[in-house]
Motif scaffolding. Structure first.
Motif, PDB file in Angstrom:
ATOM      1  N   GLY A 195      -7.950  34.099 110.129  1.00 48.72           N
ATOM      2  CA  GLY A 195      -7.007  35.100 109.663  1.00 48.72           C
ATOM      3  C   GLY A 195      -6.846  36.233 110.653  1.00 48.72           C
ATOM      4  N   GLU A 196      -5.972  37.167 110.321  1.00 46.61           N
ATOM      5  CA  GLU A 196      -5.717  38.313 111.192  1.00 46.61           C
ATOM      6  C   GLU A 196      -5.978  39.607 110.431  1.00 46.61           C
ATOM      7  OE1 GLU A 196      -1.797  38.081 112.735  1.00 46.61           O
ATOM      8  OE2 GLU A 196      -2.164  36.246 113.891  1.00 46.61           O
ATOM      9  N   THR A 197      -6.453  40.599 111.150  1.00 48.78           N
ATOM     10  CA  THR A 197      -6.694  41.916 110.562  1.00 48.78           C
ATOM     11  C   THR A 197      -6.454  42.975 111.629  1.00 48.78           C
ATOM     12  OG1 THR A 197      -8.336  43.342 109.509  1.00 48.78           O
ATOM     13  CG2 THR A 197      -9.166  41.719 111.077  1.00 48.78           C
ATOM     14  N   SER A 198      -5.914  44.091 111.231  1.00 45.45           N
ATOM     15  CA  SER A 198      -5.554  45.118 112.212  1.00 45.45           C
ATOM     16  C   SER A 198      -6.716  46.033 112.570  1.00 45.45           C
ATOM     17  CB  SER A 198      -4.402  45.969 111.677  1.00 45.45           C
ATOM     18  OG  SER A 198      -4.805  46.665 110.507  1.00 45.45           O
ATOM     19  N   ARG A 199      -7.689  46.150 111.677  1.00 44.07           N
ATOM     20  CA  ARG A 199      -8.835  47.054 111.866  1.00 44.07           C
ATOM     21  C   ARG A 199      -8.361  48.501 112.093  1.00 44.07           C
ATOM     22  NH1 ARG A 199     -13.879  44.276 113.222  1.00 44.07           N
ATOM     23  NH2 ARG A 199     -13.515  42.052 113.554  1.00 44.07           N
ATOM     24  N   GLU A 200      -7.330  48.913 111.412  1.00 43.27           N
ATOM     25  CA  GLU A 200      -6.760  50.249 111.644  1.00 43.27           C
ATOM     26  C   GLU A 200      -7.247  51.297 110.650  1.00 43.27           C
ATOM     27  OE1 GLU A 200      -2.574  49.666 111.554  1.00 43.27           O
ATOM     28  OE2 GLU A 200      -2.461  48.912 113.620  1.00 43.27           O
ATOM     29  N   ARG A 201      -7.993  50.891 109.650  1.00 46.36           N
ATOM     30  CA  ARG A 201      -8.426  51.863 108.646  1.00 46.36           C
ATOM     31  C   ARG A 201      -9.432  52.855 109.220  1.00 46.36           C
ATOM     32  NH1 ARG A 201      -9.955  49.410 102.871  1.00 46.36           N
ATOM     33  NH2 ARG A 201     -10.526  51.612 102.652  1.00 46.36           N
ATOM     34  N   GLU A 202      -9.415  54.062 108.701  1.00 46.46           N
ATOM     35  CA  GLU A 202     -10.392  55.075 109.072  1.00 46.46           C
ATOM     36  C   GLU A 202     -11.252  55.387 107.851  1.00 46.46           C
ATOM     37  OE1 GLU A 202      -8.481  58.446 110.763  1.00 46.46           O
ATOM     38  OE2 GLU A 202      -7.744  57.346 112.519  1.00 46.46           O
ATOM     39  N   PHE A 203     -12.452  55.822 108.108  1.00 44.12           N
ATOM     40  CA  PHE A 203     -13.408  56.062 107.025  1.00 44.12           C
ATOM     41  C   PHE A 203     -14.047  57.443 107.194  1.00 44.12           C
ATOM     42  CE2 PHE A 203     -12.845  51.547 107.037  1.00 44.12           C
ATOM     43  CZ  PHE A 203     -13.055  51.136 105.728  1.00 44.12           C
ATOM     44  N   ASP A 204     -13.227  58.469 107.277  1.00 43.21           N
ATOM     45  CA  ASP A 204     -13.739  59.830 107.423  1.00 43.21           C
ATOM     46  C   ASP A 204     -14.711  60.144 106.295  1.00 43.21           C
ATOM     47  OD1 ASP A 204     -12.151  60.191 109.634  1.00 43.21           O
ATOM     48  OD2 ASP A 204     -10.484  61.040 108.501  1.00 43.21           O
ATOM     49  N   GLY A 205     -15.892  60.627 106.673  1.00 45.32           N
ATOM     50  CA  GLY A 205     -16.903  60.956 105.689  1.00 45.32           C
ATOM     51  C   GLY A 205     -17.934  59.868 105.487  1.00 45.32           C
ATOM     52  N   ASP A 206     -17.614  58.637 105.903  1.00 43.88           N
ATOM     53  CA  ASP A 206     -18.584  57.544 105.811  1.00 43.88           C
ATOM     54  C   ASP A 206     -19.599  57.715 106.954  1.00 43.88           C
ATOM     55  OD1 ASP A 206     -18.648  54.277 104.813  1.00 43.88           O
ATOM     56  OD2 ASP A 206     -19.670  54.805 106.670  1.00 43.88           O
ATOM     57  N   GLU A 207     -20.898  57.767 106.620  1.00 45.61           N
ATOM     58  CA  GLU A 207     -21.902  58.118 107.634  1.00 45.61           C
ATOM     59  C   GLU A 207     -21.950  57.110 108.777  1.00 45.61           C
ATOM     60  OE1 GLU A 207     -25.825  58.320 106.108  1.00 45.61           O
ATOM     61  OE2 GLU A 207     -25.771  56.387 105.118  1.00 45.61           O
ATOM     62  N   TYR A 208     -21.762  55.827 108.473  1.00 44.75           N
ATOM     63  CA  TYR A 208     -21.823  54.833 109.534  1.00 44.75           C
ATOM     64  C   TYR A 208     -20.565  54.899 110.416  1.00 44.75           C
ATOM     65  CZ  TYR A 208     -25.856  52.922 107.142  1.00 44.75           C
ATOM     66  OH  TYR A 208     -27.083  52.775 106.565  1.00 44.75           O
ATOM     67  N   TYR A 209     -19.444  55.189 109.793  1.00 51.14           N
ATOM     68  CA  TYR A 209     -18.208  55.354 110.564  1.00 51.14           C
ATOM     69  C   TYR A 209     -18.325  56.558 111.495  1.00 51.14           C
ATOM     70  CZ  TYR A 209     -13.254  56.078 111.584  1.00 51.14           C
ATOM     71  OH  TYR A 209     -12.049  56.251 112.219  1.00 51.14           O
ATOM     72  N   GLU A 210     -18.851  57.667 110.962  1.00 50.67           N
ATOM     73  CA  GLU A 210     -19.015  58.877 111.772  1.00 50.67           C
ATOM     74  C   GLU A 210     -19.980  58.638 112.927  1.00 50.67           C
ATOM     75  OE1 GLU A 210     -17.228  61.453 111.429  1.00 50.67           O
ATOM     76  OE2 GLU A 210     -16.332  61.162 109.461  1.00 50.67           O
TER      77      GLU A 210
END
Length: 267
Positions: A243-258
């Motif tokens: 499948g395909e995914t854009s991976r464009e989402r942001e996760f402001d406030g998520d500790e692992y994302y930060e």
């Protein structure tokens, strides 16, 4: 019975003396390091003689004695037992005794290395009912290599009433065992819809390779409640299944994302 010897301590002393002798002869540390495997083999070949000529009963009794005395079980004894199929029943009897988790894991590993089928049912009981995570994880690893006998029994008990965590353990074994079990896609989809461990199930889906899992993965990918770690694993699984995914989402406030995007945790 022969005396119990702490072979680990004996080997450590042997290696200290051996290395010191070589240093005095002018060998460099890096040269000595390269010689360690050969030195160990020479020591092990000599140490194995201690167990030569012992009967099946004596080998099993010695294994039990090492466990009871809380002395590290020598690898050379374990190797000797694994190479002696007649020891299987005796090792299984030790495994079924009331013992510490670490002792049971040692015995579980020996039986697994022997290709034993005797402990399949007990391992399934541990997987499904034990409160010990250490034992449950060891049982899962052993069952992964127990072949079709274990697979058939796990497929049978999957229909019983278990919580999600137990069902995930059962499916984990089925997904990663050989030969490949057909028809697990629906079970994985069901778990993805109910589990809190979405990253783990996504990893199983990617490994299993059933593209019927793509719709549920896409649904979860777009869920508002998903965390960053789960999101990354789900995107990986989607791509692994074609499948395909854009991976464009942001996760402001998520500790692992930060941590990943800002160079670490604050504080």
């Amino acid at each position: 019975m022969k005396q119990l010897i702490d072979f680990d301590a004996q080997f450590n002393q042997y290696m200290d003396d051996w290395a010191e002798t070589l240093l005095k002869k002018g060998k460099k540390p890096e040269e000595i390091e390269e010689m360690i495997p050969q030195a160990y083999q020479a020591w092990a070949n000599k140490a194995k003689e201690y167990f030569s000529g012992m009967s099946v009963e004596e080998l099993v009794k010695m294994l039990g004695a090492y466990l009871d005395e809380d002395i590290n079980v020598p690898d050379i004894l374990l190797d000797k037992i694994v190479e002696t199929p007649e020891c299987e029943k005796g090792v299984f009897d030790l495994f079924m005794e009331e013992r510490s988790d670490s002792e049971r894991v040692t015995l579980m590993n020996v039986l697994s290395d022997m290709g034993s089928k005797l402990f399949i049912q007990e391992n399934i009981n541990i997987l499904c009912y034990s409160e010990s995570e250490v034992l449950a994880e060891a049982a899962a690893e052993a069952l992964k290599y127990a072949g079709e006998d274990a697979q058939k029994e796990l497929l049978r008990v999957y229909g019983e009433e278990y919580d999600n965590e137990t069902l995930e353990k059962i499916v984990y074994v089925l997904v990663y065992s050989e030969p490949k079990v057909e028809g697990l896609g629906e079970k994985l989809i069901s778990l993805m819809n109910t589990t809190d461990n979405k990253a783990i199930i996504a990893g199983m889906m990617a490994f299993y390779g059933d593209d019927k899992c793509l719709p549920v993965l896409k649904t979860v990918e777009n869920s508002k409640d998903i965390n960053y770690i789960d999101y990354v694993e789900i995107c990986d699984a989607i791509e692994a299944l074609g499948g395909e995914t854009s991976r464009e989402r942001e996760f402001d406030g998520d500790e692992y994302y930060e941590m990943m995007h800002n160079g670490g945790f604050e504080g």
